[in-house]
Write a protein that holds these residues in place. Structure first.
Motif, PDB file in Angstrom:
ATOM      1  N   VAL A  80       0.844  -1.198   0.000  1.00 29.92           N
ATOM      2  CA  VAL A  80       0.000   0.000   0.000  1.00 29.92           C
ATOM      3  C   VAL A  80       0.879   1.247   0.000  1.00 29.92           C
ATOM      4  O   VAL A  80       1.910   1.304   0.683  1.00 29.92           O
ATOM      5  CB  VAL A  80      -0.936   0.019   1.225  1.00 29.92           C
ATOM      6  CG1 VAL A  80      -1.665   1.365   1.347  1.00 29.92           C
ATOM      7  CG2 VAL A  80      -1.952  -1.114   1.133  1.00 29.92           C
ATOM      8  N   VAL A  81       0.470   2.255  -0.762  1.00 23.56           N
ATOM      9  CA  VAL A  81       1.206   3.512  -0.892  1.00 23.56           C
ATOM     10  C   VAL A  81       0.296   4.671  -0.529  1.00 23.56           C
ATOM     11  O   VAL A  81      -0.889   4.681  -0.895  1.00 23.56           O
ATOM     12  CB  VAL A  81       1.719   3.699  -2.345  1.00 23.56           C
ATOM     13  CG1 VAL A  81       2.447   5.029  -2.495  1.00 23.56           C
ATOM     14  CG2 VAL A  81       2.621   2.545  -2.747  1.00 23.56           C
ATOM     15  N   MET A  82       0.838   5.656   0.211  1.00 21.42           N
ATOM     16  CA  MET A  82       0.112   6.884   0.533  1.00 21.42           C
ATOM     17  C   MET A  82       1.017   8.080   0.318  1.00 21.42           C
ATOM     18  O   MET A  82       2.222   7.999   0.544  1.00 21.42           O
ATOM     19  CB  MET A  82      -0.385   6.849   1.992  1.00 21.42           C
ATOM     20  CG  MET A  82      -1.486   5.848   2.239  1.00 21.42           C
ATOM     21  SD  MET A  82      -1.922   5.699   3.994  1.00 21.42           S
ATOM     22  CE  MET A  82      -0.652   4.562   4.543  1.00 21.42           C
ATOM     23  N   ARG A  83       0.431   9.192  -0.110  1.00 20.34           N
ATOM     24  CA  ARG A  83       1.166  10.434  -0.302  1.00 20.34           C
ATOM     25  C   ARG A  83       0.541  11.519   0.561  1.00 20.34           C
ATOM     26  O   ARG A  83      -0.682  11.568   0.725  1.00 20.34           O
ATOM     27  CB  ARG A  83       1.118  10.862  -1.774  1.00 20.34           C
ATOM     28  CG  ARG A  83       1.796   9.909  -2.714  1.00 20.34           C
ATOM     29  CD  ARG A  83       1.521  10.233  -4.175  1.00 20.34           C
ATOM     30  NE  ARG A  83       1.960  11.585  -4.538  1.00 20.34           N
ATOM     31  CZ  ARG A  83       1.932  12.055  -5.783  1.00 20.34           C
ATOM     32  NH1 ARG A  83       1.497  11.285  -6.774  1.00 20.34           N
ATOM     33  NH2 ARG A  83       2.348  13.269  -6.047  1.00 20.34           N
ATOM     34  N   THR A  84       1.385  12.387   1.110  1.00 20.63           N
ATOM     35  CA  THR A  84       0.868  13.504   1.898  1.00 20.63           C
ATOM     36  C   THR A  84       0.095  14.442   0.979  1.00 20.63           C
ATOM     37  O   THR A  84       0.599  14.869  -0.058  1.00 20.63           O
ATOM     38  CB  THR A  84       2.013  14.271   2.579  1.00 20.63           C
ATOM     39  OG1 THR A  84       2.747  13.369   3.409  1.00 20.63           O
ATOM     40  CG2 THR A  84       1.469  15.398   3.438  1.00 20.63           C
ATOM     41  N   LYS A  85      -1.117  14.762   1.369  1.00 18.23           N
ATOM     42  CA  LYS A  85      -1.998  15.590   0.546  1.00 18.23           C
ATOM     43  C   LYS A  85      -1.485  17.027   0.467  1.00 18.23           C
ATOM     44  O   LYS A  85      -1.055  17.607   1.456  1.00 18.23           O
ATOM     45  CB  LYS A  85      -3.404  15.581   1.145  1.00 18.23           C
ATOM     46  CG  LYS A  85      -4.442  16.335   0.329  1.00 18.23           C
ATOM     47  CD  LYS A  85      -5.810  16.235   0.983  1.00 18.23           C
ATOM     48  CE  LYS A  85      -6.863  16.965   0.171  1.00 18.23           C
ATOM     49  NZ  LYS A  85      -8.199  16.870   0.832  1.00 18.23           N
ATOM     50  N   GLY A  86      -1.526  17.590  -0.749  1.00 27.41           N
ATOM     51  CA  GLY A  86      -1.226  18.998  -0.929  1.00 27.41           C
ATOM     52  C   GLY A  86       0.237  19.359  -0.967  1.00 27.41           C
ATOM     53  O   GLY A  86       0.571  20.550  -1.009  1.00 27.41           O
ATOM     54  N   LYS A  87       1.137  18.382  -0.927  1.00 30.68           N
ATOM     55  CA  LYS A  87       2.560  18.681  -0.943  1.00 30.68           C
ATOM     56  C   LYS A  87       3.055  18.804  -2.381  1.00 30.68           C
ATOM     57  O   LYS A  87       2.829  17.936  -3.213  1.00 30.68           O
ATOM     58  CB  LYS A  87       3.360  17.596  -0.222  1.00 30.68           C
ATOM     59  CG  LYS A  87       3.118  17.524   1.263  1.00 30.68           C
ATOM     60  CD  LYS A  87       3.568  18.791   1.983  1.00 30.68           C
ATOM     61  CE  LYS A  87       5.057  18.989   1.916  1.00 30.68           C
ATOM     62  NZ  LYS A  87       5.496  20.200   2.644  1.00 30.68           N
ATOM     63  N   GLY A  88       3.755  19.921  -2.651  1.00 30.94           N
ATOM     64  CA  GLY A  88       4.365  20.106  -3.951  1.00 30.94           C
ATOM     65  C   GLY A  88       5.791  19.602  -3.954  1.00 30.94           C
ATOM     66  O   GLY A  88       6.207  18.836  -3.094  1.00 30.94           O
ATOM     67  N   GLY A  89       6.548  20.067  -4.932  1.00 30.35           N
ATOM     68  CA  GLY A  89       7.929  19.623  -5.036  1.00 30.35           C
ATOM     69  C   GLY A  89       8.131  18.765  -6.261  1.00 30.35           C
ATOM     70  O   GLY A  89       7.331  18.781  -7.204  1.00 30.35           O
TER      71      GLY A  89
END
Length: 471
Positions: free
Chosen positions: A183-192
């Motif tokens: 399972v993979v999750m990304r922090t919401k709203g982070k740019g870069g």
């Protein structure tokens, strides 16, 4: 059978034989996707699962774990050419006429019984230093984000290889057939720097081994819920019919992609019940939530994803990866590092504490780190309080905790500028992959997959288990 299908059948048979030959102790009764191709581990495993906190962008070692007094004395002066040596520089700073040393303004102190030095930006990580092994001498050949991220996750700078989670899924299978093993999750709203699906992809492995993205919106997994007018019984009947029809096609063509697709259909059906339960935080007590900080109440925040990772870990998910972007610090490094550490420090430490109090840390490996480090010199103009740092692949820090890791350990030493490795103790990305596989009971040289005429493995033809960080 016509010639084309005969050749397809032969290729599929050869591939299946390759799988059995390449994985020692394969299940003698036949392949079981829940057990993985190995059937059982190559050796006794120290850990059952991995939680990988991936700090995408390259955190600076100077504002986190590397206290270098010499840099304070030389702040603003050119970094000695003897230190730079033959180190590869990017085009963003390699043509600068001056490479001024940029000393961190943040204070360091020793913590825990082990006396590990940690920056004041990481006060919560400082509380768990006796549980972590800090590797100061990670290194890579990649100098730009795309190849570096791909290398870190797949063992190759060139896209197309399976990710580490896919390899573990393929080799070891699942501990919970109702949830995806990866399972993979990304922090919401982070740019870069952008992240690509290849970082958690299956590469040339069958598609059921790829990571499943969990999202913070109402539907954690896209297209999982039934459309309007379709209930669960109707969906089951449709799936049963598809299984029969595709089963006939599979028997005719011996195409492994058909079996992969059917396995994914079945997993999606089971996830309709398991995912809502796993993502429901309503029964978490206030004391647990407090470990992760106030942001834990914000869906998609790093803290919220850390708590989700713990819930998935206790439900048998084998590889859980959290991506937190924004660590790229070409300018405004002091402020950027303060912000990034503020978003991740408490939740990272809280995850360790939460796992520990539940008895899960002893068989869960937790990893924290990015794709490379930053330069000792400032990119562009610098002032007394502000500077930027370019990419630096020659040495950078990562920490490990949990199953089979020797807590309170510091591995490797760097020079007075944390610019070069100054000891024999160092960890390449291939060593990193070999060590993680070892902790889960895999001999990295024996878990292979035959593709385009040769056997591939995560570590390619490299890699050594770093035993000094193991308990």
């Amino acid at each position: 059978m016509d010639r084309r299908n005969f050749l397809k059948f032969g290729a599929a048979l050869g591939a299946s034989q390759g799988l059995k030959l390449s994985a020692a102790n394969a299940n003698p009764t036949g392949f079981d996707p829940n057990k993985g191709v190995m059937g059982q581990p190559h050796h006794a495993a120290k850990a059952k699962r991995v939680i990988y906190l991936y700090m995408a962008g390259g955190p600076s070692q100077y504002e986190s774990f590397e206290n270098k007094p010499v840099m304070k004395q030389m702040h603003g002066q050119d970094l000695p050419k003897s230190i730079i040596g033959e180190t590869r520089l990017t085009g963003m700073s390699g043509n600068q006429s001056s490479l001024p040393v940029a000393a961190s303004p943040y204070k360091f102190a020793k913590h825990g019984q082990c006396g590990m030095e940690v920056s004041e930006l990481l006060p919560h990580t400082a509380k768990i230093v006796d549980d972590i092994a800090l590797v100061k001498t990670m290194y890579t050949e990649a100098i730009n984000h795309g190849p570096a991220n791909t290398f870190m996750q797949t063992g190759s700078q060139i896209a197309g290889r399976p990710s580490i989670g896919a390899w573990l899924n393929y080799g070891l299978g699942s501990d919970n057939p109702d949830l995806p093993p990866f399972v993979v999750m990304r922090t919401k709203g982070k740019g870069g720097q952008p992240l690509f699906a290849r970082l958690w992809g299956n590469g040339f492995l069958p598609s059921e081994y790829q990571g499943v993205m969990f999202r913070p919106e109402n539907d954690p997994v896209l297209f999982l819920n039934n459309p309007p007018g379709i209930n669960r019984n109707s969906r089951r009947k449709v799936l049963d019919t598809i299984l029969k029809m595709e089963g006939l096609k599979s028997a005719e063509l011996a195409d492994p992609q058909i079996d992969s697709r059917l396995a994914q259909y079945e997993m999606a059906y089971r996830m309709q019940s398991s995912v809502p339960e796993a993502t429901d935080f309503s029964k978490e007590n206030p004391e647990t939530l407090a470990l992760y900080g106030e942001d834990v109440k914000k869906p998609g925040s790093f803290a919220n994803n850390c708590l989700m990772a713990r819930r998935l870990a206790e439900r048998g998910v084998k590889f859980i990866q959290l991506y937190h972007q924004g660590w790229d610090a070409h300018g405004g490094c002091p402020g950027g590092m303060k912000r990034q550490c503020g978003e991740t420090d408490q939740a990272s430490a809280g995850l360790i504490m939460d796992l520990k109090q539940r008895g899960l840390l002893e068989d869960t490996v937790v990893i924290w780190g990015g794709e490379f480090g930053r330069t000792a010199y400032s990119q562009g103009k610098m002032s007394a309080t502000n500077y930027g740092r370019d990419h630096h692949p020659a040495c950078y820090p990562m920490w490990f905790a949990g199953g089979g890791i020797k807590g309170g350990t510091s591995f490797g030493e760097t020079d007075d500028f944390a610019y070069n490795i100054a000891s024999k103790d160092k960890m390449h990305i291939h060593d990193f992959h070999a060590t993680i596989q070892h902790l889960l009971g895999i001999n990295h040289e024996r878990l292979t997959y035959r593709f385009q005429g040769r056997n591939f493995r995560l570590t390619d033809v490299h890699g050594h288990v770093i035993k000094k960080i193991l308990a």
